[in-house]
Design an enzyme around this catalytic site. Structure first.
Site, mmCIF file in Angstrom:
data_model
loop_
_atom_site.group_PDB
_atom_site.id
_atom_site.type_symbol
_atom_site.label_atom_id
_atom_site.label_comp_id
_atom_site.label_asym_id
_atom_site.label_seq_id
_atom_site.Cartn_x
_atom_site.Cartn_y
_atom_site.Cartn_z
ATOM 1 N N LYS A 141 0.856 -1.196 0.000
ATOM 2 C CA LYS A 141 0.000 0.000 0.000
ATOM 3 C C LYS A 141 0.883 1.235 0.000
ATOM 4 O O LYS A 141 1.943 1.206 0.623
ATOM 5 C CB LYS A 141 -0.907 0.015 1.235
ATOM 6 C CG LYS A 141 -1.864 -1.151 1.350
ATOM 7 C CD LYS A 141 -3.107 -0.959 0.525
ATOM 8 C CE LYS A 141 -3.931 -2.240 0.497
ATOM 9 N NZ LYS A 141 -5.179 -2.156 -0.228
ATOM 10 N N LYS A 188 -2.189 1.417 -2.771
ATOM 11 C CA LYS A 188 -2.540 0.502 -3.856
ATOM 12 C C LYS A 188 -1.752 0.814 -5.120
ATOM 13 O O LYS A 188 -1.318 -0.082 -5.822
ATOM 14 C CB LYS A 188 -4.028 0.677 -4.216
ATOM 15 C CG LYS A 188 -5.011 0.057 -3.278
ATOM 16 C CD LYS A 188 -6.425 0.456 -3.676
ATOM 17 C CE LYS A 188 -7.188 -0.686 -4.261
ATOM 18 N NZ LYS A 188 -7.829 -1.544 -3.275
ATOM 19 N N LYS A 230 2.020 -9.154 -1.868
ATOM 20 C CA LYS A 230 1.297 -9.173 -3.138
ATOM 21 C C LYS A 230 1.050 -7.775 -3.653
ATOM 22 O O LYS A 230 0.922 -6.813 -2.878
ATOM 23 C CB LYS A 230 -0.004 -9.978 -3.066
ATOM 24 C CG LYS A 230 -1.066 -9.397 -2.171
ATOM 25 C CD LYS A 230 -2.325 -10.216 -2.184
ATOM 26 C CE LYS A 230 -3.372 -9.750 -3.154
ATOM 27 N NZ LYS A 230 -3.735 -8.334 -3.158
ATOM 28 N N ASP A 236 -1.381 -4.985 -5.347
ATOM 29 C CA ASP A 236 -2.806 -4.737 -5.181
ATOM 30 C C ASP A 236 -3.510 -4.959 -6.524
ATOM 31 O O ASP A 236 -2.872 -5.007 -7.577
ATOM 32 C CB ASP A 236 -3.045 -3.328 -4.637
ATOM 33 C CG ASP A 236 -4.125 -3.350 -3.570
ATOM 34 O OD1 ASP A 236 -5.107 -4.089 -3.759
ATOM 35 O OD2 ASP A 236 -3.989 -2.651 -2.561
ATOM 36 N N GLU A 237 -4.823 -5.089 -6.491
ATOM 37 C CA GLU A 237 -5.552 -5.508 -7.700
ATOM 38 C C GLU A 237 -5.584 -4.424 -8.783
ATOM 39 O O GLU A 237 -5.845 -4.735 -9.948
ATOM 40 C CB GLU A 237 -6.976 -5.974 -7.345
ATOM 41 C CG GLU A 237 -7.953 -4.895 -6.891
ATOM 42 C CD GLU A 237 -7.729 -4.425 -5.454
ATOM 43 O OE1 GLU A 237 -6.951 -5.062 -4.722
ATOM 44 O OE2 GLU A 237 -8.336 -3.398 -5.081
ATOM 45 N N HIS A 271 -7.347 -13.456 -6.634
ATOM 46 C CA HIS A 271 -8.072 -12.330 -6.032
ATOM 47 C C HIS A 271 -9.479 -12.342 -6.615
ATOM 48 O O HIS A 271 -9.716 -12.922 -7.689
ATOM 49 C CB HIS A 271 -7.326 -11.031 -6.388
ATOM 50 C CG HIS A 271 -7.726 -9.850 -5.561
ATOM 51 N ND1 HIS A 271 -8.892 -9.147 -5.780
ATOM 52 C CD2 HIS A 271 -7.098 -9.236 -4.523
ATOM 53 C CE1 HIS A 271 -8.961 -8.147 -4.899
ATOM 54 N NE2 HIS A 271 -7.888 -8.182 -4.125
ATOM 55 N N LYS A 278 -12.990 -4.506 6.975
ATOM 56 C CA LYS A 278 -13.694 -3.429 6.259
ATOM 57 C C LYS A 278 -14.660 -3.938 5.195
ATOM 58 O O LYS A 278 -15.479 -3.186 4.694
ATOM 59 C CB LYS A 278 -12.670 -2.480 5.622
ATOM 60 C CG LYS A 278 -11.979 -3.051 4.378
ATOM 61 C CD LYS A 278 -11.046 -2.070 3.704
ATOM 62 C CE LYS A 278 -10.489 -2.674 2.426
ATOM 63 N NZ LYS A 278 -9.396 -1.938 1.830
ATOM 64 N N SER A 296 -8.528 -11.415 3.972
ATOM 65 C CA SER A 296 -7.961 -10.119 3.607
ATOM 66 C C SER A 296 -9.058 -9.067 3.542
ATOM 67 O O SER A 296 -10.194 -9.369 3.179
ATOM 68 C CB SER A 296 -7.302 -10.278 2.231
ATOM 69 O OG SER A 296 -6.665 -9.097 1.827
ATOM 70 N N GLY A 297 -8.701 -7.841 3.856
ATOM 71 C CA GLY A 297 -9.673 -6.743 3.765
ATOM 72 C C GLY A 297 -9.866 -6.107 5.126
ATOM 73 O O GLY A 297 -10.645 -6.618 5.947
ATOM 74 N N GLY A 298 -9.125 -5.024 5.396
ATOM 75 C CA GLY A 298 -9.265 -4.343 6.682
ATOM 76 C C GLY A 298 -8.726 -5.150 7.851
ATOM 77 O O GLY A 298 -9.074 -4.896 9.006
ATOM 78 N N GLN A 311 -3.654 -11.702 5.625
ATOM 79 C CA GLN A 311 -2.852 -10.612 5.061
ATOM 80 C C GLN A 311 -3.486 -9.255 5.329
ATOM 81 O O GLN A 311 -4.706 -9.128 5.453
ATOM 82 C CB GLN A 311 -2.610 -10.845 3.571
ATOM 83 C CG GLN A 311 -3.855 -10.903 2.751
ATOM 84 C CD GLN A 311 -3.580 -11.250 1.300
ATOM 85 O OE1 GLN A 311 -2.686 -12.027 0.989
ATOM 86 N NE2 GLN A 311 -4.340 -10.661 0.391
ATOM 87 N N GLY A 371 -2.901 -4.893 4.359
ATOM 88 C CA GLY A 371 -2.205 -3.800 3.695
ATOM 89 C C GLY A 371 -2.046 -2.665 4.683
ATOM 90 O O GLY A 371 -0.979 -2.453 5.271
ATOM 91 N N GLY A 372 -3.169 -1.953 4.911
ATOM 92 C CA GLY A 372 -3.165 -0.869 5.895
ATOM 93 C C GLY A 372 -2.734 -1.364 7.266
ATOM 94 O O GLY A 372 -2.064 -0.642 8.015
HETATM 95 C C1 CAP Z 1 -6.939 -5.266 1.335
HETATM 96 C C2 CAP Z 1 -7.103 -5.268 -0.159
HETATM 97 C C3 CAP Z 1 -7.745 -6.509 -0.769
HETATM 98 C C4 CAP Z 1 -9.071 -6.909 -0.184
HETATM 99 C C5 CAP Z 1 -9.893 -7.846 -1.020
HETATM 100 C C6 CAP Z 1 -7.871 -4.058 -0.616
HETATM 101 O O1 CAP Z 1 -6.276 -4.110 1.792
HETATM 102 O O2 CAP Z 1 -5.846 -5.154 -0.752
HETATM 103 O O3 CAP Z 1 -7.896 -6.252 -2.141
HETATM 104 O O4 CAP Z 1 -8.743 -7.590 0.961
HETATM 105 O O5 CAP Z 1 -11.010 -8.227 -0.290
HETATM 106 O O6 CAP Z 1 -7.495 -3.516 -1.636
HETATM 107 O O7 CAP Z 1 -8.873 -3.756 0.021
HETATM 108 P P1 CAP Z 1 -6.309 -3.680 3.329
HETATM 109 P P2 CAP Z 1 -11.640 -9.671 -0.363
HETATM 110 O O8 CAP Z 1 -5.647 -4.796 4.106
HETATM 111 O O9 CAP Z 1 -5.511 -2.398 3.421
HETATM 112 O O10 CAP Z 1 -7.727 -3.516 3.719
HETATM 113 O O11 CAP Z 1 -10.586 -10.655 0.037
HETATM 114 O O12 CAP Z 1 -12.758 -9.622 0.599
HETATM 115 O O13 CAP Z 1 -12.059 -9.876 -1.765
HETATM 116 MG MG MG Z 2 -6.509 -4.962 -2.743
#
Ligand code: CAP
Ligand code: MG
Length: 414
Positions: free
Chosen positions: A152, A154, A178, A180-181, A269, A310, A340-342, A362, A364-365
């Site tokens: 991050k 992203k 990894k 980011d998408e 992803h 999140k 993953s996600g928050g 995993q 990011g933030g």
């Molecule tokens: C998480 C993340 C992932 C999501 C995908 C984001 O970042 O990189 O893409 O976790 O969610 O971009 O939000 P944070 P899911 O850790 O900073 O939130 O696995 O639910 O599809």
């Molecule tokens: Mg992401």
């Protein structure tokens, strides 16, 4: 509806070896038998009116059969002959089990909750090349959950800044990094330069600390390019590939998993899944996407965060996704479920209690937002995983682990 009764097979024994069984939750003003028959019709031999071209033989052999109705849930069995796996594959499977039915005017809502494929179809797919055991052996991490980060911000970092992030994360003990998408081949961070810089950072982590870490490079792209991009990334030193399965399609995973030249694990992803999986009355249960991802060869798959974070969905659905990754009922290697996600360190004990040790956790933030920066955030994540694996409460473990203590102070305990 035309021929409604002919699609109803409610009290008949069905040969499970020669049908794909789909379970749909339906919202309709019609009788459930009519609504269910409308799905079976549209997705197999029929349309909205009687056809001069539909003969009895074709009708009997190829029609979807409504085999059960339980409240607002119906099970429909589609004959295996309706599916075309050599040309068609998962795109064609989806066009039957999850196609036009979502637009039928007769239904106010319909959700594909589950799909069960017969053995004869499952054996046409190879599944993951690495899966849980392959990833664990690459990472020399036999039992503890994998612990990773998403770089991050992203987007916006240069290849060098990205590699510096990865180095710090590795030195802090993370097993996985990894892209980011939304990171691809933007001018500020070209893919090839990024791959080279990250490979060098991972080598340095290994030589400086002995620790093994891999990083998934996002190779999501157009169908005609993905193999070439993945091959190039591999050639330049990528240790893992990442593909956004819903934007690229399941064929994108399959082509990478089955091509003999690709020797890297694939991190799957699921960006965009919420548009289809989140409405309880309309869409597709993530479990279906998890099943297909495993069939086509994903090695690790985002399954949700079990009621925290999140982007939290329904914890019971995330658990079901995880079970699809790990079940021995499918004839493939097990897929590593990814939470993953928050995510932040204070959630990790709860995640492990809910989902078990075969999990990649995993953040990011939750890594780069740590007061001590990426290395401190990585340490806090690693410490939380160690505590959870040893079944020690995080606040107790934090007494001797300053990075974890600071993370808990900033973000709290889930
Ligand atoms: C998480 C993340 C992932 C999501 C995908 C984001 O970042 O990189 O893409 O976790 O969610 O971009 O939000 P944070 P899911 O850790 O900073 O939130 O696995 O639910 O599809
Ligand atoms: Mg992401």
């Amino acid at each position: 509806m035309e021929y409604e009764d002919r699609y109803l097979h409610l009290n008949e024994a069905i040969d499970l070896d020669s049908h794909v069984i789909c379970r749909y939750k339906v919202k309709t003003d019609l009788k459930m038998t009519t609504a269910a028959a409308a799905i079976a019709t549209e997705q197999s031999t029929g349309t909205w009116t009687k056809l001069s071209t539909l003969n009895d033989d074709n009708f009997l052999k190829r029609s979807g059969k409504v085999i059960a109705i339980d409240g607002n849930v119906t099970s429909i069995a589609f004959p295996v002959e309706d599916f075309s796996l050599d040309i068609g594959g998962v795109p064609q499977i989806l066009s039957i089990i999850a196609g036009n039915l979502f637009g039928l005017d007769a239904l106010q809502g319909v959700r594909l909750e589950d799909v069960i494929f017969p053995k004869c179809m499952l054996k046409e797919f190879k599944g993951p090349k690495f899966g849980v055991d392959g990833l664990r052996s690459m990472l020399k991490r036999p039992t503890k959950p994998l612990v990773g980060t998403i770089v991050k911000p992203k987007i916006g970092l240069t290849p060098k800044e990205t590699a510096d992030y990865v180095y710090e994360a590795g030195m802090g003990g993370l097993t996985n990094g990894k892209d980011d998408e939304t990171l691809s081949n933007q001018k500020f961070c070209p893919l090839e330069d990024r791959v080279v810089a990250i490979a060098e950072a991972l080598d340095r982590v290994r030589s400086d600390s002995g620790h093994v870490m891999i990083h998934a490079i996002n190779v999501s792209t157009n169908g005609h390019q993905i193999l070439e991009v993945a091959e190039r990334a591999q050639e330049l030193g990528a240790s893992q590939l990442m593909v956004d399965v819903l934007t690229c399609g399941f064929g994108a995973i399959q082509v990478l998993a089955e091509d003999p030249s690709i020797k890297l694990p694939i991190h799957v992803h699921r960006t965009m899944h919420g548009a289809m999986t989140r409405n309880p009355e309309h869409g597709i249960n993530m479990k279906v996407f998890a099943t297909l991802s495993r069939m086509v060869g994903g090695d690790a798959l985002h399954v949700g965060t079990f009621g925290v974070g999140k982007m939290k969905g329904e914890a019971h659905e995330d658990l079901a996704n995880k079970d699809v990754c790990l079940t021995n009922d499918l004839p493939y290697k097990r897929v590593m479920p990814v939470a993953s996600g928050g995510v932040q360190p204070g959630m990790i004990k709860k995640l492990v209690e809910m989902a078990g040790m075969d999990l990649q956790i995993q953040a990011g933030g939750g890594v780069s937002g740590h007061p001590r920066g990426v290395r401190g955030g990585a340490r806090a994540m690693s410490q939380a995983v160690d505590a959870a694996a040893a079944d020690i409460p995080l606040d107790v473990y934090a007494k001797d682990h300053v990075e974890l203590a600071e993370a808990l102070k900033k973000w709290g305990l889930a």
